[in-house]
Design a protein around this motif. Structure first.
Motif, mmCIF file in Angstrom:
data_model
loop_
_atom_site.group_PDB
_atom_site.id
_atom_site.type_symbol
_atom_site.label_atom_id
_atom_site.label_comp_id
_atom_site.label_asym_id
_atom_site.label_seq_id
_atom_site.Cartn_x
_atom_site.Cartn_y
_atom_site.Cartn_z
ATOM 1 N N GLU A 1 -6.551 1.184 4.653
ATOM 2 C CA GLU A 1 -5.300 0.427 4.578
ATOM 3 C C GLU A 1 -4.281 1.094 5.499
ATOM 4 O O GLU A 1 -3.895 2.246 5.292
ATOM 5 C CB GLU A 1 -4.784 0.415 3.136
ATOM 6 N N THR B 222 -7.012 5.723 2.681
ATOM 7 C CA THR B 222 -8.411 5.334 2.475
ATOM 8 C C THR B 222 -8.808 5.549 1.021
ATOM 9 O O THR B 222 -8.248 6.400 0.329
ATOM 10 C CB THR B 222 -9.369 6.136 3.375
ATOM 11 N N GLN C 33 -12.573 5.584 -1.326
ATOM 12 C CA GLN C 33 -14.022 5.454 -1.400
ATOM 13 C C GLN C 33 -14.502 5.922 -2.768
ATOM 14 O O GLN C 33 -13.914 6.846 -3.353
ATOM 15 C CB GLN C 33 -14.704 6.257 -0.288
ATOM 16 N N THR D 84 -12.582 1.835 2.050
ATOM 17 C CA THR D 84 -11.500 0.874 2.219
ATOM 18 C C THR D 84 -10.369 1.535 2.989
ATOM 19 O O THR D 84 -9.859 2.581 2.572
ATOM 20 C CB THR D 84 -10.980 0.386 0.856
#
Length: 348
Positions: A215, A224, A226, A213
């Motif tokens: 952002e 990020t 994970q 992910t």
């Protein structure tokens, strides 16, 4: 899955030329330990790449049994010879992607080891375990040994897992590990260096494909997240192993004054690196201490010599770096991405 179980450890074995002259020796216990196994050239000028090509099955068996293999006394004068040995070891030598530490490329696929200050300890970790396509092997080559310190400690990740309480393992297996990174100029690696691109769209595409992910908080601040498993299974041996960065990336693993400075100056969500359980809950102090104790109990090390090459079976052994004095130059290369292996442990 086809499992290859570790056989009983043989004693030192010596291979000889015709005529009785010793060519090389293999010792699975030396220096008071079995990690790493030692392959020593007994004649000057023995080419490591040629030896690996002829003895590939021996290398693989040693690496899977011992978790790491040290090649000593072979003719490996520098980066070019090391690259040739890597090409003999694997058809798939990797670039360093999704970076978490500063390194410089010396020649294709060969990098300097992590360029952290000499007075800092780099803790035990399994290379790129936070990614979804990690290298199954990482290899080091000593061009110049430090005057003092600078060893590359190892810890058998199978034995680390076995030392942890079943309830600790069960919780990590249920939840996994969440890795949160903030790419902040002047504090951590920039996103441009970490992802080796100047285009934010490239980062978004990479993250989307890698289960991360992303952002964007500003043009220069990327966050990020994970979630990855904490325990993995080796694709060839079928052994379960403690394979993660849960402790390594936790803010409390930094020197105490650095941890304190970061927590005083940044919100928890903005730390350069931090880890949680996969559901976002904090990892307890007692659990961090338990994992650190298991790692410490399994740590083994040896003194580097110029020309040494160390093959680390990345899923079976963690590695670290001691502080050091004097000049030191250790090269590194990574090979055999996990995506190359099928469900039976064969490479594609």
């Amino acid at each position: 899955m086809t499992h290859t179980h570790a056989a009983p450890r043989p004693g030192p074995a010596v291979r000889r030329r015709s005529g009785g002259r010793s060519l090389f020796s293999v010792s699975e216990e030396w220096n008071g330990a079995t990690l790493p196994a030692l392959v020593r050239a007994d004649v000057p000028g023995l080419d490591l790449a040629a030896w690996i090509t002829t003895n590939k099955s021996t290398v693989d068996e040693l690496a899977h049994r011992a978790a790491a293999v040290l090649f000593r006394g072979f003719d490996v004068p520098g980066a070019a010879a090391f690259q040739t040995a890597m090409n003999a070891l694997s058809p798939h030598v990797l670039d360093y992607g999704e970076r978490s530490s500063p390194r410089s490329e010396v020649t294709a696929g060969v990098y300097t080891s992590t360029e952290h200050p000499a007075d800092q300890h780099i803790q035990l970790h399994n290379e790129q375990s936070y990614t979804d396509n990690w290298p199954v092997r990482i290899v080091f080559c000593c061009e110049l040994a430090a005057t003092s310190g600078g060893r590359t400690p190892l810890a058998d990740s199978r034995k680390v897992l076995a030392r942890l309480r079943p309830e600790t393992v069960a919780r990590f297996e249920e939840l996994g590990v969440a890795y949160v990174r903030n790419y902040l100029p002047g504090i951590s690696l920039s996103w441009q260096e970490a992802f080796q691109t100047e285009r934010g769209a490239d980062v978004d595409a990479y993250c989307a494909g890698a289960g991360i992910t992303a952002e964007w908080l500003s043009d220069t601040h990327l966050r990020t997240r994970q979630v990855r498993p904490a325990v993995r299974t080796h694709p060839v041996t079928g052994e379960r192993t403690w394979f993660n960065h849960a402790v390594f990336f936790h803010v409390t693993s930094l020197p105490e004054e650095v941890t304190r400075g970061l927590l005083d100056s940044l919100p928890l969500a903005d730390l350069p690196y931090h880890t949680y359980y996969g559901d976002g809950t904090p990892i307890e102090d007692r659990t961090l201490a338990e994992v650190r104790a298991a790692l410490d109990a399994e740590t083994r090390s040896f003194a580097w010599q110029p020309g040494d090459v160390l093959l680390v079976e990345n899923m079976l052994s963690a590695h670290a770096r001691e502080p050091f004095e004097g000049p030191r130059r250790i090269l590194t290369a990574m090979a055999d991405p996990i995506s190359d292996f099928d469900t039976n442990g064969r490479t594609a």
